[in-house]
Each structure stands twice: as structure tokens, then as C-alpha cells.
Design a protein around this motif. Sequence first.
Motif, mmCIF file in Angstrom:
data_model
loop_
_atom_site.group_PDB
_atom_site.id
_atom_site.type_symbol
_atom_site.label_atom_id
_atom_site.label_comp_id
_atom_site.label_asym_id
_atom_site.label_seq_id
_atom_site.Cartn_x
_atom_site.Cartn_y
_atom_site.Cartn_z
ATOM 1 N N GLY A 174 -28.530 25.522 7.306
ATOM 2 C CA GLY A 174 -27.262 26.190 7.022
ATOM 3 C C GLY A 174 -27.166 26.880 5.670
ATOM 4 N N GLY A 194 -32.789 20.284 1.790
ATOM 5 C CA GLY A 194 -34.157 20.507 1.337
ATOM 6 C C GLY A 194 -34.353 21.791 0.555
ATOM 7 N N VAL A 216 -26.403 16.505 9.116
ATOM 8 C CA VAL A 216 -26.393 17.858 9.640
ATOM 9 C C VAL A 216 -25.477 17.831 10.861
ATOM 10 C CG1 VAL A 216 -28.737 18.231 8.817
ATOM 11 C CG2 VAL A 216 -28.380 17.637 11.191
ATOM 12 N N LEU A 231 -9.440 16.535 13.478
ATOM 13 C CA LEU A 231 -8.732 17.503 12.638
ATOM 14 C C LEU A 231 -9.151 18.923 13.002
ATOM 15 C CD1 LEU A 231 -6.914 16.576 10.130
ATOM 16 C CD2 LEU A 231 -8.682 17.630 8.758
ATOM 17 N N ASN A 263 -18.179 20.721 8.732
ATOM 18 C CA ASN A 263 -19.501 20.556 9.337
ATOM 19 C C ASN A 263 -19.795 19.087 9.678
ATOM 20 O OD1 ASN A 263 -21.715 22.236 10.162
ATOM 21 N ND2 ASN A 263 -22.969 21.298 8.586
ATOM 22 N N GLY A 288 -21.181 17.269 0.437
ATOM 23 C CA GLY A 288 -21.725 17.274 1.799
ATOM 24 C C GLY A 288 -23.176 17.750 1.791
HETATM 25 C C1 LIG Z 1 -31.016 16.010 4.238
HETATM 26 C C2 LIG Z 1 -30.675 17.422 4.652
HETATM 27 C C3 LIG Z 1 -31.639 18.424 4.535
HETATM 28 C C4 LIG Z 1 -31.315 19.744 4.886
HETATM 29 N N1 LIG Z 1 -32.231 20.733 4.639
HETATM 30 C C5 LIG Z 1 -31.880 22.041 4.835
HETATM 31 C C6 LIG Z 1 -32.734 23.079 4.419
HETATM 32 O O1 LIG Z 1 -33.799 22.859 3.842
HETATM 33 N N2 LIG Z 1 -32.356 24.357 4.695
HETATM 34 C C7 LIG Z 1 -31.161 24.649 5.292
HETATM 35 O O2 LIG Z 1 -30.857 25.826 5.508
HETATM 36 N N3 LIG Z 1 -30.294 23.670 5.630
HETATM 37 C C8 LIG Z 1 -30.621 22.375 5.409
HETATM 38 N N4 LIG Z 1 -29.742 21.381 5.724
HETATM 39 C C9 LIG Z 1 -28.446 21.753 6.334
HETATM 40 C C10 LIG Z 1 -27.519 22.382 5.311
HETATM 41 O O3 LIG Z 1 -27.480 21.603 4.158
HETATM 42 C C11 LIG Z 1 -26.121 22.493 5.928
HETATM 43 O O4 LIG Z 1 -26.202 23.200 7.152
HETATM 44 C C12 LIG Z 1 -25.140 23.229 5.031
HETATM 45 O O5 LIG Z 1 -25.135 22.677 3.754
HETATM 46 C C13 LIG Z 1 -23.761 23.170 5.658
HETATM 47 O O6 LIG Z 1 -22.824 23.698 4.755
HETATM 48 P P1 LIG Z 1 -21.296 23.547 5.112
HETATM 49 O O7 LIG Z 1 -20.537 24.167 4.016
HETATM 50 O O8 LIG Z 1 -21.061 24.025 6.494
HETATM 51 O O9 LIG Z 1 -21.028 21.969 5.157
HETATM 52 P P2 LIG Z 1 -21.197 20.776 4.004
HETATM 53 O O10 LIG Z 1 -22.030 21.272 2.914
HETATM 54 O O11 LIG Z 1 -21.613 19.586 4.749
HETATM 55 O O12 LIG Z 1 -19.747 20.705 3.458
HETATM 56 C C14 LIG Z 1 -18.683 20.137 4.171
HETATM 57 C C15 LIG Z 1 -17.717 19.577 3.155
HETATM 58 O O13 LIG Z 1 -16.483 19.317 3.799
HETATM 59 C C16 LIG Z 1 -15.899 18.209 3.188
HETATM 60 N N5 LIG Z 1 -14.899 17.662 4.126
HETATM 61 C C17 LIG Z 1 -15.097 17.210 5.378
HETATM 62 N N6 LIG Z 1 -13.931 16.803 5.921
HETATM 63 C C18 LIG Z 1 -12.977 17.018 4.990
HETATM 64 C C19 LIG Z 1 -11.572 16.800 4.959
HETATM 65 N N7 LIG Z 1 -10.903 16.277 5.982
HETATM 66 N N8 LIG Z 1 -10.899 17.142 3.827
HETATM 67 C C20 LIG Z 1 -11.549 17.682 2.763
HETATM 68 N N9 LIG Z 1 -12.887 17.897 2.752
HETATM 69 C C21 LIG Z 1 -13.588 17.573 3.848
HETATM 70 C C22 LIG Z 1 -17.065 17.270 2.931
HETATM 71 O O14 LIG Z 1 -16.784 16.340 1.909
HETATM 72 C C23 LIG Z 1 -18.177 18.254 2.555
HETATM 73 O O15 LIG Z 1 -18.343 18.392 1.166
HETATM 74 C C24 LIG Z 1 -30.030 20.055 5.408
HETATM 75 C C25 LIG Z 1 -29.065 19.048 5.537
HETATM 76 C C26 LIG Z 1 -29.390 17.744 5.159
HETATM 77 C C27 LIG Z 1 -28.339 16.675 5.285
#
Ligand SMILES: Cc1cc2nc3c(=O)[nH]c(=O)nc-3n(C[C@H](O)[C@H](O)[C@H](O)COP(=O)(O)OP(=O)(O)OC[C@H]3O[C@@H](n4cnc5c(N)ncnc54)[C@H](O)[C@@H]3O)c2cc1C
Length: 437
Positions: free
Chosen positions: A379, A73, A350, A249, A242, A67
Motif C-alpha cells: 500500500g 517493509g 495488512v 464503523l 485499513n 498503523g
Molecule cells: C509488516 C508489514 C509490512 C508491509 N510491507 C509493505 C511493503 O514493503 N510495501 C508496501 O507497499 N506495503 C507494505 N505493507 C502494507 C502497507 O504498509 C499498507 O498497505 C499501508 O501502510 C496502508 O496505509 P493506510 O493509510 O491505508 O493504513 P494504515 O497505515 O494502516 O493506517 C490506518 C490508521 O487508521 C487508524 N485508525 C483505525 N481505526 C481508527 C478509528 N476508529 N479512529 C481513528 N483512527 C483509526 C489506525 O490507528 C492507523 O494508524 C506492509 C504492511 C505490514 C503490516
Amino acid sequence: MSFQPRRIGSFWEASVADLVRDPQLEGDQQAEVAIVGGGYAGLSAALRLALQGIRVVVLEAEHVGWGASGRNGGFCCYGGTKKSGQELARAYGLDEARSYVRYQCEAMDTVETRLDDWGADVDRHSKGEVILAHRPSDYLAFADEIDWTNRTFGLKHSLLRPEELKEQGLGGAEFHGGYRVHEGFALNPMKYVLALAEQARKAGAAIHGQSRTSRLQREGGGWRLETDRGSVRAKKVILAGNGYRDENLPAWLYGRTLPVMSSILVTRPMSDDELAAQGWTSDLMAADSRILLHYFRLLPDRRFLFGTRGGLVETPAALERMSRKGRADFERMFPAWAGVETQYSWYGHVCLSWNLTPYVGAVPECEGIYTAMAWHGSGIAMASLSGEKVADLALGRISASDIPGVMRTPFRRFPVPPFRLAYLQMAYWWYGLKDRI
Ligand SMILES: Cc1cc2nc3c(=O)[nH]c(=O)nc-3n(C[C@H](O)[C@H](O)[C@H](O)COP(=O)(O)OP(=O)(O)OC[C@H]3O[C@@H](n4cnc5c(N)ncnc54)[C@H](O)[C@@H]3O)c2cc1C
């Protein structure tokens, strides 16, 4: 069962020896806590729980870091909301706005301390960041804005006059002064998420790749999570999907978050002469003052990373348009690098909420299910600390009132959820216009 991780062609994938293949979930398992999502939030929760001897299982649809946590970045900085400090103070009161700022600082410290404690090399650089005015009027507004922020939150943001930018190696075509933020740092996000998963595994968490949770059912006093090849019965569940989560779900979460795209390009490494020609030699991470902002930084190996927000749908034509727009913005803002090739480009989701704030807490109407989501594009720090907090909430070690008020309101449903993309289209149009006038 072992599997080939799906790749997205990012620079971060190329920067690590390999992606991790945690085994698929097979058969029926039991855990005290089941976590859906193997990003910073889910893995931070898993690490926290496993370190306390709790039996925890992480179900990840693809592989750890698939994800946003493996695609971003790498700006470990303030964020989590799209509301300004003044808007938060108006909506929640000054005390809650202050508590939210303290939480963000704690979140950045959490990541830094983890990396130090683990001795993890994640290519850290940049002491703080710089916000650059993309038009003179934004620079004029900065003075009042940072004066209020510093007085209210006890911070030390400092103005950068237009003529100081070049002296500090921050030369670009559209910058009219800026301000320095002294907290935060940059890192390689994939190295960080892999190190986090490694620590969680070491502490005893069971992580399963290619294990999308497709059903969540009440069973006995707990929940049963079903995947293609197995199931987990758990007393408590933490949802950390996220911007990649499944809409229904559980059903309560339907229509309450909105995945939005952000895309990144990374150039080839540049020579000293090329950097000097543009006047950008600083290793500070930077963003401009647009609502639909650009974020950029010189990586330690002298590639330039340039990110943009925007994009509505994921058809090949729409993705191609998004990528072309990112490259055009890059060339307009850094004209001396118009001939410097892009070597990697990719995008990711995001997650936004209607309130424009994250939520860390219990999922209403679903006893025993908790969530931590909606970081609004920032995040790294926020999901890391909030993963720990949601784990503590699930165990009853802290209560909801220990979470800052800004993050305590359960997500409201978007009005008429099927029209969310249409709202986004209108928001992009309106923000794009505001950024231009
Ligand atoms: C291009 C880009 C640039 C960014 N730049 C920055 C930055 O510079 N600084 C910063 O702080 N943040 C940045 N962000 C945001 C940051 O990456 C996210 O806020 C953070 O990674 C979120 O983490 P998370 O664990 O909440 O979700 P994610 O890392 O999105 O993880 C969610 C995971 O859940 C899994 N999942 C979903 N549904 C299911 C299911 N039903 N069963 C099993 N698995 C499932 C997915 O496969 C995924 O791997 C950026 C995001 C993007 C896309």
C-alpha cells in the motif's frame, strides 16, 4: 492534551528522532471533510484537500504512522491486489487490467515526485526489485509469465538466470533464478509517513492523535464523529483505517475486510565479510515466489530486513511462534547469517478483501462517506495515490468512472464473517502446501 506515543519496538521508530504527538481532539469542531486514519491513505487525502483550501480534520487513534504505514517493509512497488495480471484480465477484461497497471505506475511516480518536491530524505535505494524463484519449476514458469506481462502491459521485466544471481550479489540457499522488475524503489516508511503528515499540517490540515473515532452518526446534512474527548461535524467523511479499522464503523462495512498479519525482523549491521560469505551484496529489494511470500532487502546501513506473511491471532504465544518462524525461515534462506542477531522485530496488519482487490469509492448506504482500503500488503504507492483520488471523489472533482474498474467494486461481505479466521487458517494451510509441492 499531549501524550506519550505507544511504541512497537521497530527499527523505523529507532531511525527517527521522535514520533509526532499531534494534539488530542478536544471539544466540538467543524470541518468540511473528516478523515479517520493517519496513514498514507488518510494523510494523502488530507494533503490533497488542505492544498485546495478545504477545512479538513484527521482523527488518528494513536499517532501518525501507528498503523501499517509506520511498520512496513518499505517496498514502494506494484501491488494492491492478490490477483495476478492474467486473473485481472480474465475478471475485468484487458483494458481494465491495463488501466490498473497504469494506475500502479502512477502511484509509484506519485511517491517519488512527492519526495523529490519536498526534498525529503527517506533513505531511498533500489532501482526496481527482483522476484526470486523458490523452486526450479517457478523459474521455468517465469519466462511465459513475463513474456505475457511485457507484451500485454508494455513493461520490460527481464529474466535472471540461476547462474546470474550470485554474480549480481543475490545469493541465497533457495533461489533458482528470478526476474527483474524495473519500476519501484525502497524507502524508510516511517520517514515517509512523517514527512507526509508534515506536509499536510503545513498545508493547513488539523491532525489529532489519540483520537479514536468511536461513533459515526448522521447529523443534519452530514456526519458527526465522536472521540473520547470531542467530536467533529463534517459534510463528508473519508475512512482510511485499513487493517486497523473498527469493524462496525459504519455498520455497512461489517465483515467486509480482513486484517492479516505480516512480521519483520531487522538484523544488526553486517561487515563486508559477512555479506560476502552469503553472497548477498545487492541493494535491490527482493521477494520470493511463494504465495505466502518472504520479502527482504539490505538496508543502507547494511542491516538485513526480512519479512514474512502469516499469523492468525495476537496472543503472546502466537506472536512468539510467528517471530520464531520468521527467524527460522531467514536462517534457512541465508544460512551464512545464522549467527547474525536480530536487533528489531515487530509485526503489523495488512488488509484483505473478499475480492482480493482494493476499493476506492463511496460507502454504499452512507451518503457522504467514502473509503480507500485493502491494499493486500502493498500500500505504500497505492494508498498514497488512492488517498488523493478518494479526496477528489469526495469533493466531486472526479467521478467513480475515473477510478480503474479493478478498484471500483464495493467490498463484498465475507460469507459468515465470524468464520473469517477459520477461512484464513485454511488458506494458510492450503497456500503453505502449494508453496511446498
Ligand atoms: C509488516 C508489514 C509490512 C508491509 N510491507 C509493505 C511493503 O514493503 N510495501 C508496501 O507497499 N506495503 C507494505 N505493507 C502494507 C502497507 O504498509 C499498507 O498497505 C499501508 O501502510 C496502508 O496505509 P493506510 O493509510 O491505508 O493504513 P494504515 O497505515 O494502516 O493506517 C490506518 C490508521 O487508521 C487508524 N485508525 C483505525 N481505526 C481508527 C478509528 N476508529 N479512529 C481513528 N483512527 C483509526 C489506525 O490507528 C492507523 O494508524 C506492509 C504492511 C505490514 C503490516
